[in-house]
Write an enzyme that holds these catalytic residues in place. Structure first.
Site, PDB file in Angstrom:
ATOM      1  N   HIS A   1       0.744  -1.016   0.203  1.00 46.01           N
ATOM      2  CA  HIS A   1      -0.076   0.080   0.071  1.00 46.01           C
ATOM      3  C   HIS A   1       0.889   1.224   0.055  1.00 46.01           C
ATOM      4  O   HIS A   1       0.662   2.338  -0.811  1.00 46.01           O
ATOM      5  CB  HIS A   1      -1.072  -0.029   1.281  1.00 46.01           C
ATOM      6  CG  HIS A   1      -1.871  -1.190   1.231  1.00 46.01           C
ATOM      7  ND1 HIS A   1      -2.452  -1.682   0.225  1.00 46.01           N
ATOM      8  CD2 HIS A   1      -2.172  -2.028   2.500  1.00 46.01           C
ATOM      9  CE1 HIS A   1      -3.170  -2.791   0.763  1.00 46.01           C
ATOM     10  NE2 HIS A   1      -3.088  -2.793   2.120  1.00 46.01           N
TER      11      HIS A   1
ATOM     12  N   LYS B   1      -0.226  -0.199  13.750  1.00 45.13           N
ATOM     13  CA  LYS B   1      -1.721  -0.460  14.110  1.00 45.13           C
ATOM     14  C   LYS B   1      -1.636   0.286  15.601  1.00 45.13           C
ATOM     15  O   LYS B   1      -0.645   0.144  16.360  1.00 45.13           O
ATOM     16  CB  LYS B   1      -1.694  -2.029  14.197  1.00 45.13           C
ATOM     17  CG  LYS B   1      -1.931  -2.725  12.891  1.00 45.13           C
ATOM     18  CD  LYS B   1      -2.417  -3.944  12.684  1.00 45.13           C
ATOM     19  CE  LYS B   1      -2.705  -4.445  11.370  1.00 45.13           C
ATOM     20  NZ  LYS B   1      -3.906  -3.919  11.121  1.00 45.13           N
TER      21      LYS B   1
END
Ligand code: NAP
Length: 487
Positions: free
Chosen positions: A244, A335
């Site tokens: 990504h 995260k």
């Protein structure tokens, strides 16, 4: 503004792994929404395939439940749901054996026009790709208009990606293989190309002479969310950076392609990856979240008390080419960060001379491309602070909010809607080519191997923070600051 939905010819979409999480969350709702928009022609079929023993009605009920849960308000239209479900079929198959494949071939022969597009979405783990591709050929399921869609992870290093590419190439031409990166389906990511190459304003300034640096942040507040075992084997570098962030970097840094066609765009993206310098060990920070604010630690989440896998990466890299020599790119993703926030910020240089004197302070133009949670583009410009009392300068956003400018019809489709319809239309522009994927791994591999060789332990950071302090320090050493995402 009138929205333009161009219907596509009838097609068959076979979702192998049609009972899985990705199918429920993304693929089925996306196709349903395109169906409701009128883009999916009447004879088209969605065929689910997996080992689970559903009959057609059972799978239709499964699809209905998935739409209720994940398609939003549009799924309240019972009539539309019923019409969509009438296009749905199911065949129980086992990718590892011969069960069900002839049934699938018979079903596909019946009904569809012989030259209709057949798209096979491999919504299964990559360990099954080769066997499925082989079965599709052996049972005569493919035709010239066939294409296959494969999901990440596309390998875990260069060797495995090469092996996967070689396996698929045994059965399909590269022009039939669609490697999905759903970030590329986001409307704003495509708008990035429109803004860069559709306006005279930006492109002349889009280089190291005028741009101080570029930051890309993809921050998630969620943890590993049930993917603990997979994630602990992969880590953030493989799960996010190699695909990504690399794709976003390519679009922001590439040269203008000669045409907006798949290979012209992908050739330019490939050149960006190949121009990337290796990352110095002191230009990269790995992190792993610790328990905080009611959240478990990463190690508890993945059930591995000794895990050395990273849940955060921040790095600085350079591109070895004329356009970008001297302009660093900072990438950051992780995260359990303070909030969900994905954005690209292009920070322009100071004006060469300030006529307003030092007291006016330092003001820089910034172009922010926001991808999540909302999509939009903001250009920060410097103006005079209103009112008397001399020339005080202030930065204000020139907001390009698409919804306001274009009206309600500018509803942005989900990335999967766009990408699935591109597969059907045969447009590979927003899909990764084999050489791009391999080049990205070739850049990522030495970084990961370096960590492994050194027995590197990620820096701890509190869950719901902005990541390890070292990531801030890396920026501050360069006299810069991360945008967005606060502690
Ligand atoms: P999942 O929930 O585990 O689903 C896997 C699917 O594969 C199920 O439908 C399963 O159905 C089927 N399957 C497994 N073994 C099979 C076999 N031998 N023959 C035929 N079908 C078989 O996984 P997922 O989350 O949907 O992910 C699918 C792929 O997408 C993975 O590669 C994943 O990395 C990728 N991905 C997922 C997401 C996401 O949001 N979930 C996001 C990005 C990428 P049966 O058990 O009934 O056979």
């Amino acid at each position: 503004m009138v929205s333009r939905t161009i219907p596509v010819d009838s097609f068959d979409l076979v979702v192998i792994g049609g009972t899985g999480d990705l199918a429920r969350r993304k693929i089925l709702p996306a196709l349903f929404k395109r169906f409701c928009s009128g883009q999916v022609a009447g004879e088209s079929r969605l065929i689910g395939a997996a080992r689970r023993a559903f009959d057609t009605d059972g799978y239709r009920a499964f699809v209905r439940d998935a739409l209720r849960e994940f398609a939003g308000e549009i799924a309240l239209d019972e009539d539309a749901v019923a019409k969509f479900c009438a296009t749905v079929d199911y065949v129980a198959i086992d990718a590892r054996g011969d069960n069900g494949w002839q049934d699938l071939a018979d079903l596909m022969e019946a009904g569809a026009a012989p030259d209709a597009v057949r798209a096979f979405y491999f919504s299964v783990g990559p360990g099954l790709f080769s066997e499925i591709a082989q079965k599709l050929q052996r049972f005569g399921l493919t035709n010239e208009a066939s294409r296959v869609v494969v999901e990440k992870p596309f390998g875990r290093d260069l060797d495995s990606a090469r092996a996967l590419n070689a396996q698929l190439a045994q059965y399909f031409d590269e022009s039939q293989i669609y490697r999905i990166d759903h970030y590329l389906g986001k409307e704003t990511v495509q708008n990035l190309m429109a803004v860069r190459f559709g306006n005279m304003l930006f492109e002349p300034l889009w280089n190291a002479q005028y741009i101080d640096h570029i930051q890309i942040t993809v921050a998630e507040s969620v943890g590993v969310e049930g993917r603990g075992e997979f994630y602990d084997r992969a880590g953030t570098m493989r799960d996010m950076v190699q695909n990504h962030l690399m794709q976003l970097l390519c679009l922001i840094a590439m040269e203008p392609p000669a045409h907006f066609d798949p290979d012209a765009v992908r050739d330019e993206k490939l050149k960006v990856i190949r121009a990337l310098d290796g990352v110095q060990p002191h230009h990269i920070v790995r992190g792993q979240y610790t328990a905080s604010d009611g959240a478990l630690s990463y190690r508890e989440d993945v059930g591995n008390e000794r895990s050395k896998t990273e849940s955060f990466v921040a790095l600085k890299c350079h591109l070895n080419n004329w356009r970008w020599a001297g302009t660093p790119f900072y990438l950051r993703t992780g995260k359990r960060l303070s909030h969900r926030d994905s954005e690209i910020t292009v920070v322009f240089k100071d004006t060469p001379h300030s006529i307003f004197g030092p007291e006016a302070g330092r003001h820089r133009n910034e172009l922010t491309i926001q991808l999540q949670p909302n999509e939009g583009i903001t250009l920060g410009v410097t103006i005079k602070e209103p009112g008397p009392g001399g020339m005080r300068l202030v930065d204000v956003p020139l907001d390009m909010s698409f919804a306001e400018a274009l009206g309600p019809s500018a509803d942005t489709p989900d990335a999967y809607e766009r990408l699935i319809m591109d597969v059907i239309r045969g447009n590979q522009t927003l899909f990764m080519r084999n050489d791009e994927v391999e080049a990205a791994w070739a850049w990522t591999d030495p970084i990961i191997r370096g960590w492994e060789a050194r027995g590197d332990v990620p820096k701890p950071y509190d869950a719901y923070s902005a990541g390890p302090d070292d990531a801030m320090l890396m920026m501050r050493r360069d006299g810069r600051e991360w945008k967005g995402l606060s502690k």
